[in-house]
Design a protein around this motif. Structure first.
Motif, mmCIF file in Angstrom:
data_model
loop_
_atom_site.group_PDB
_atom_site.id
_atom_site.type_symbol
_atom_site.label_atom_id
_atom_site.label_comp_id
_atom_site.label_asym_id
_atom_site.label_seq_id
_atom_site.Cartn_x
_atom_site.Cartn_y
_atom_site.Cartn_z
ATOM 1 N N ALA A 3 -33.277 28.854 9.977
ATOM 2 C CA ALA A 3 -34.669 28.907 9.514
ATOM 3 C C ALA A 3 -35.053 27.613 8.796
ATOM 4 N N VAL A 4 -34.137 27.078 8.008
ATOM 5 C CA VAL A 4 -34.411 25.810 7.305
ATOM 6 C C VAL A 4 -34.668 24.699 8.324
ATOM 7 N N LEU A 5 -33.832 24.651 9.359
ATOM 8 C CA LEU A 5 -33.985 23.589 10.363
ATOM 9 C C LEU A 5 -35.275 23.740 11.157
ATOM 10 N N ARG A 6 -35.687 24.978 11.365
ATOM 11 C CA ARG A 6 -36.914 25.214 12.149
ATOM 12 C C ARG A 6 -38.183 24.947 11.359
ATOM 13 N N ASP A 7 -38.044 24.920 10.008
ATOM 14 C CA ASP A 7 -39.230 24.803 9.159
ATOM 15 C C ASP A 7 -39.686 23.347 9.070
ATOM 16 N N ASP A 8 -40.647 22.989 9.918
ATOM 17 C CA ASP A 8 -41.094 21.599 9.984
ATOM 18 C C ASP A 8 -41.815 21.136 8.725
ATOM 19 N N ALA A 9 -42.216 22.105 7.880
ATOM 20 C CA ALA A 9 -42.921 21.713 6.652
ATOM 21 C C ALA A 9 -41.959 21.140 5.613
ATOM 22 N N LEU A 10 -40.663 21.353 5.827
ATOM 23 C CA LEU A 10 -39.701 20.879 4.823
ATOM 24 C C LEU A 10 -39.435 19.383 4.979
ATOM 25 N N ASP A 11 -39.143 18.744 3.844
ATOM 26 C CA ASP A 11 -38.744 17.342 3.826
ATOM 27 C C ASP A 11 -37.392 17.205 4.548
ATOM 28 N N PRO A 12 -37.302 16.322 5.542
ATOM 29 C CA PRO A 12 -36.019 16.156 6.247
ATOM 30 C C PRO A 12 -34.849 15.867 5.300
ATOM 31 N N ALA A 13 -35.116 15.132 4.222
ATOM 32 C CA ALA A 13 -34.032 14.854 3.256
ATOM 33 C C ALA A 13 -33.526 16.154 2.642
ATOM 34 N N PHE A 14 -34.455 17.075 2.398
ATOM 35 C CA PHE A 14 -34.065 18.381 1.863
ATOM 36 C C PHE A 14 -33.273 19.162 2.918
ATOM 37 N N GLN A 15 -33.753 19.123 4.150
ATOM 38 C CA GLN A 15 -33.038 19.846 5.214
ATOM 39 C C GLN A 15 -31.606 19.322 5.357
ATOM 40 N N ALA A 16 -31.457 18.002 5.235
ATOM 41 C CA ALA A 16 -30.114 17.422 5.331
ATOM 42 C C ALA A 16 -29.226 17.938 4.204
ATOM 43 N N LEU A 17 -29.793 18.003 2.998
ATOM 44 C CA LEU A 17 -29.011 18.507 1.860
ATOM 45 C C LEU A 17 -28.651 19.972 2.049
ATOM 46 N N ALA A 18 -29.567 20.742 2.640
ATOM 47 C CA ALA A 18 -29.297 22.164 2.849
ATOM 48 C C ALA A 18 -28.195 22.375 3.890
ATOM 49 N N LEU A 19 -28.107 21.456 4.837
ATOM 50 C CA LEU A 19 -27.068 21.580 5.872
ATOM 51 C C LEU A 19 -25.685 21.176 5.372
ATOM 52 N N ALA A 20 -25.653 20.343 4.329
ATOM 53 C CA ALA A 20 -24.360 19.844 3.854
ATOM 54 C C ALA A 20 -23.560 20.967 3.212
ATOM 55 N N LEU A 21 -22.262 20.942 3.392
ATOM 56 C CA LEU A 21 -21.403 21.972 2.820
ATOM 57 C C LEU A 21 -20.813 21.498 1.497
ATOM 58 N N PRO A 22 -20.403 22.444 0.634
ATOM 59 C CA PRO A 22 -19.751 22.037 -0.619
ATOM 60 C C PRO A 22 -18.482 21.238 -0.331
ATOM 61 N N SER A 23 -18.118 20.394 -1.269
ATOM 62 C CA SER A 23 -16.923 19.571 -1.051
ATOM 63 C C SER A 23 -15.658 20.407 -1.214
ATOM 64 N N GLN A 24 -14.566 19.881 -0.690
ATOM 65 C CA GLN A 24 -13.268 20.550 -0.854
ATOM 66 C C GLN A 24 -12.934 20.720 -2.331
ATOM 67 N N ASP A 25 -13.226 19.683 -3.110
ATOM 68 C CA ASP A 25 -12.888 19.731 -4.534
ATOM 69 C C ASP A 25 -13.714 20.790 -5.261
ATOM 70 N N ASP A 26 -14.978 20.882 -4.893
ATOM 71 C CA ASP A 26 -15.856 21.900 -5.466
ATOM 72 C C ASP A 26 -15.284 23.289 -5.165
ATOM 73 N N MET A 27 -14.830 23.490 -3.928
ATOM 74 C CA MET A 27 -14.267 24.792 -3.567
ATOM 75 C C MET A 27 -12.975 25.070 -4.332
ATOM 76 N N ALA A 28 -12.169 24.022 -4.537
ATOM 77 C CA ALA A 28 -10.919 24.215 -5.282
ATOM 78 C C ALA A 28 -11.235 24.666 -6.712
ATOM 79 N N GLN A 29 -12.194 24.006 -7.338
ATOM 80 C CA GLN A 29 -12.556 24.371 -8.717
ATOM 81 C C GLN A 29 -13.162 25.773 -8.762
ATOM 82 N N THR A 30 -13.993 26.086 -7.763
ATOM 83 C CA THR A 30 -14.630 27.403 -7.723
ATOM 84 C C THR A 30 -13.579 28.513 -7.586
ATOM 85 N N LEU A 31 -12.612 28.293 -6.712
ATOM 86 C CA LEU A 31 -11.561 29.299 -6.538
ATOM 87 C C LEU A 31 -10.741 29.433 -7.814
ATOM 88 N N PHE A 32 -10.409 28.315 -8.402
ATOM 89 C CA PHE A 32 -9.609 28.321 -9.625
ATOM 90 C C PHE A 32 -10.338 29.093 -10.730
#
Ligand code: TRP
Ligand code: ZN
Length: 850
Positions: free
Chosen positions: A580-609
């Motif tokens: 839905a985010v990708l289909r929403d042409d009203a969104l700023d492409p920079a925002f769409q790119a950020l929404a597509l990015a996944l959390p980093s490995q380190d972020d996940m390690a800290q979150t699990l810990f």
């Protein structure tokens, strides 16, 4: 803390220096291994100082002679300085010393880089140039004479006499020694000028080595935008006839705000479309602004002592963040800043190196130029502004500049201007400067009779040396949406001051969906149970762009945690929400790119810990790969259209709109290459006419284990450009498959172009490895060992960069016993190295003991 503890410096021990200075004259006769420095300093007793021996700092100086009032003296000399008897009243002190810039590999004091002389004095480098009270509360005007046959001779302030083999400079503004700078070299100026709003003409120059002159135009534009912005937004004008920037290849940090003579790591000022990515352009603009803004927040008003570092750094980061938001997009900038804050500052605050924004003790001040001082320091100012409001913030800043211009100030001074402007009592708020650790904020909700109540609880886990924590003042920005997605309560700021507190909203027809901590209004970890469908709802409907993004991020993290701890499959709410985010042409492409990015490995390690699990780096890597593959498959029909729609026509421009489209295209390319084996990436690589797209394509290819031919081509194309080659090194160690990361990195260190003494090259290569979490933490321990080998080697020549990079080990306690043992062994090996620097010893000791 064994040996290191004996040399601890405490905030509580502050006392004023015995004397004030009425003027400093310095003469430099430059020579690579025998530079002569003559100084003449006019001292006068400081009526406010307690009695103390007369002591001047001085390190690695060859003493030639010293005089008081023209009479030769024989002072007592030690490794750290000079002590002497002095007359009761005012007197003139003279000294002559010899130093060796060419052999100064620590890049602190006066050193050489590619045949040019340059200085780095912050924090305590001036004492490696001559005998001086090297502390920020001792301020003086400087006259400098530089003698050398090199064509360009620069120092702070305004130019004076110049002639064959010499140039003189005069800085009329009293300044501490850490803002001193000198440059001499065969440099080319890219020149321009700026008229201040009161009509003063300022000459602007960016000095670079031959060959780099075509990479100055963007930086010059950024400088002029910064000067205009500081006049318009903070009412601050520039105060000298000339503003010089010099690009230096060998530099420990990003850049330095020396008065009238900013010195930059060349990576933070040189820019061209062919060699710089969009991210580079944005960073360069931000750092140029940052250093320029220091002219008022740092130089005109400086710090009383180094414990107050956040007074200038937190405020200047806050100002450069505002500037970038104004130049580009506030929403995107806020999301980027929070990603960085979590990656660097939360990691620090939740590990052995946690310390308050204003630390209370240190062994080596260079170790406290941290994400906490800079980035949490900026967050604290953002909270203050939110609590008092924009108008009061502007008034308080005016008062700050008026009351403290010319001062070496403290955090107490800073808070007092806010208290005086607003009548608020900021004593609890002041805890943000003294209490370390990231608060956890949990929330539950209740709805009855049209009234919706949020119950908040906060607590801050213990940090090294601080077990008991008090509740903080938290500005919690909240909005409410009704179930059809309309906002029923616009953003309002709840001010939490207790451990537990509730806030109610009445007159609601239905139970609303809360949007909590909008704009990330406080640097806390929000612990809120929520369902995937509620998160998907907020990603679709939240009117606050930060929380819209945050909902997607939380959803991705939730599905990753479920995959890693419950063998769950990829959550379909997430996949549909991303579509839905990708289909929403009203969104700023920079925002769409950020929404597509996944959390980093380190972020996940800290979150699990944090959630009570022991993170497995290799499992995290696999889960992220699986998730990315699922997203690619789910979106496969959309991807080619989005890729094509975001193609930017025409000549390259680094503006935010074009950069946003390229960012989205790059994110889409990453997904496409998981489906087509890299065909599209290979095509983009072949046709790219700018570094953003060339590097995106190469990264995509390396991620799917293709791209060996392109790597070779890239090397051949760019072997002459050191900044581009840093990318080539960093990409390979950073993106190598986990099991190969250590050996790929080791091979890179054997490459003829691996100049380990250059901090940029060292950081690119070894920092690539430490950023490649699954590779660095590979079970065989090869990554740990390789890093430790190189840190031990680098420490002998450059303590500052070594100490900084040793923080890669600061997360060691998160991991399983095997990895912990391996990391502890490497830390102990570093700690036990003969002649280890004070910098690195302090860091590894804190990491081990914290
Ligand atoms: N004051 C500089 C800045 O933030 C930071 C800096 C540059 C620095 N070089 C340094 C700090 C060397 C310590 C040592 O803009
Ligand atoms: Zn700074």
């Amino acid at each position: 803390m064994s040996d290191a503890a004996e040399n601890k410096i405490y905030l509580a021990d502050y006392q004023e220096f015995s004397h004030l200075i009425d003027g400093v004259e310095l003469t430099f006769a430059l020579a690579p291994t025998a530079t002569r420095v003559k100084s003449k300093i006019k001292f006068r007793p400081n009526p406010n100082a307690p009695a103390q021996p007369f002591f001047l700092h001085g390190e690695n100086l060859k003493f030639i002679s010293a005089k008081i009032n023209g009479q030769e003296i024989s002072p007592t000399l030690t490794d750290t300085g000079l002590t002497t008897d002095v007359p009761d009243g005012a007197f003139e002190f003279e000294a002559e010393v010899e130093i060796s810039p060419e052999t100064n590999t620590a890049l602190e004091g006066l050193y050489m880089s590619n045949g040019m002389y340059c200085t780095q004095c912050e924090a305590e480098g001036f004492r490696k140039i001559t005998y001086y009270p090297d502390r920020p509360d001792v301020m003086a005007t400087f006259k400098v004479r530089v003698e050398s046959d090199l064509p360009v001779l620069l120092s702070n302030g305004n130019p004076g006499d110049a002639g064959d083999g010499f140039a003189e400079w005069h800085d009329p503004w009293p300044k501490p020694a850490y803002l001193f700078a000198l440059v001499a070299g065969d440099l080319i100026a890219h020149s321009d000028n700026f008229t201040t709003r009161s009509g003063k003409d300022v000459a602007l120059n960016i000095y670079v080595r031959k060959g780099d002159e075509d990479k100055c135009a963007f930086g010059m534009g950024a400088l002029k935008r910064s000067m205009t912005w500081d006049e318009q937004v903070y009412g601050r004008e520039y105060d000298l006839d000339i503003f010089n920037i010099v690009a230096v290849d060998d530099f420990n940090m990003g850049a330095m705000e020396n008065k009238g003579l900013n010195i930059f790591n060349s990576s933070c000022v040189l820019a061209s479309p062919e060699t710089s990515t969009d991210a580079n352009f944005e960073r360069i603009e931000g750092i140029i602004a940052h250093e320029y803004f220091h002219n008022w927040t740092g130089n005109r008003i400086t710090c009383r002592d180094w414990f107050q570092l956040c007074l200038k750094e937190g405020l200047t980061v806050f100002r450069d963040q505002q500037f970038t938001g104004d130049m580009r997009s506030h929403a995107v900038k806020r999301i980027d800043d929070v990603i960085t804050l979590r990656a660097r500052q939360f990691r620090e605050d939740n590990g052995p190196l946690a310390h308050p924004v204003r630390p209370e003790s240190f062994v080596e001040i260079n170790n406290f130029y941290t994400a906490t001082v800079y980035d949490k320091g900026a967050e604290v100012i953002g909270m203050l502004k939110r609590l008092v409001g924009d108008d009061a913030y502007a008034k308080a800043l005016d008062l700050y500049f008026e009351r403290h211009d010319g001062d070496a100030a403290t955090i107490e001074d800073w808070l007092k201007v806010f208290e005086d402007t607003t009548g608020r009592d900021l004593s609890q708020f002041a805890q943000w400067y003294s209490q370390a650790g990231t608060p956890r904020l949990s929330v539950s909700e209740e709805f009855a009779d049209g009234t919706y109540t949020l119950h908040f609880k906060q607590h801050t886990p213990p940090t090294p040396g601080q077990s008991a924590k008090k509740p903080q003042v938290l500005p919690i920005a909240v909005g409410l949406l009704n179930p059809n997605g309309d906002e029923v309560q616009a953003t309002t700021v709840l001010e939490m001051t207790e451990s537990e507190q509730s806030f109610s909203f009445s007159g609601l027809a239905a139970k609303p969906i809360p949007s909590i901590l909008r704009e990330f209004s406080a640097p806390v970890i929000l612990e809120r149970e929520s369902t995937p469908s509620e998160r998907a709802f907020l990603l679709a409907h939240d009117t606050d762009p930060f929380n819209k993004w945050e909902a997607g991020r939380a959803l991705a993290k939730q599905t990753l945690v479920d995959m890693l701890t419950n063998d769950a499959t990829v959550n379909t709410d997430l996949l549909n929400a991303l579509a839905a985010v990708l289909r929403d042409d009203a969104l700023d492409p920079a925002f769409q790119a950020l929404a597509l990015a996944l959390p980093s490995q380190d972020d996940m390690a800290q979150t699990l810990f944090d959630a009570g699990h022991t993170p497995d780096p290799s499992a995290i890597y696999t889960a992220l790969e699986t998730l990315a593959q699922s997203i690619a498959q789910h979106l496969q029909d959309l991807l080619p259209r989005i890729y094509a729609a975001n193609h930017v026509e025409g000549p390259f421009s680094p503006d935010a709109t074009s950069a946003g489209k390229r960012a989205l295209q790059g994110a889409v390319l990453g997904l496409l290459s998981r489906l087509d084996g890299g065909d599209q990436a290979r095509a983009q690589y072949a046709s790219a006419d700018n570094m953003t797209q060339q590097l995106q394509a190469l990264a995509c290819l390396l991620r799917v284990d293709r791209g060996q031919a392109e790597l070779k081509q890239f090397e051949a194309q760019w072997s002459h450009d050191r900044l581009v080659m840093d990318k080539w090194f960093g990409l390979q160690s950073g993106l190598a498959a986990p099991e190969k990361a250590a050996s790929v990195t080791a091979a890179l260190t054997e490459h003829a172009a691996f100049d380990w003494k250059n901090p940029n090259r060292f950081r690119a290569t070894l920092g690539g490895l430490t950023g490649n979490a699954a590779g660095f933490h590979a079970a065989n321990g090869e990554g740990y060992k390789l890093l430790a080998d190189w840190l031990i080697k680098l420490d002998a020549i450059n303590p500052q960069t070594t100490a900084r990079m040793s923080t890669a080990f600061d997360s060691w306690r998160r991991y399983d016993a095997d990895r912990q043992g391996q990391m502890r062994d490497q830390l102990k090996r570093i700690q036990g190295t003969a002649n280890l620097s004070r910098d690195t010893l302090e860091m590894v000791t804190r990491i081990l003991e914290g």
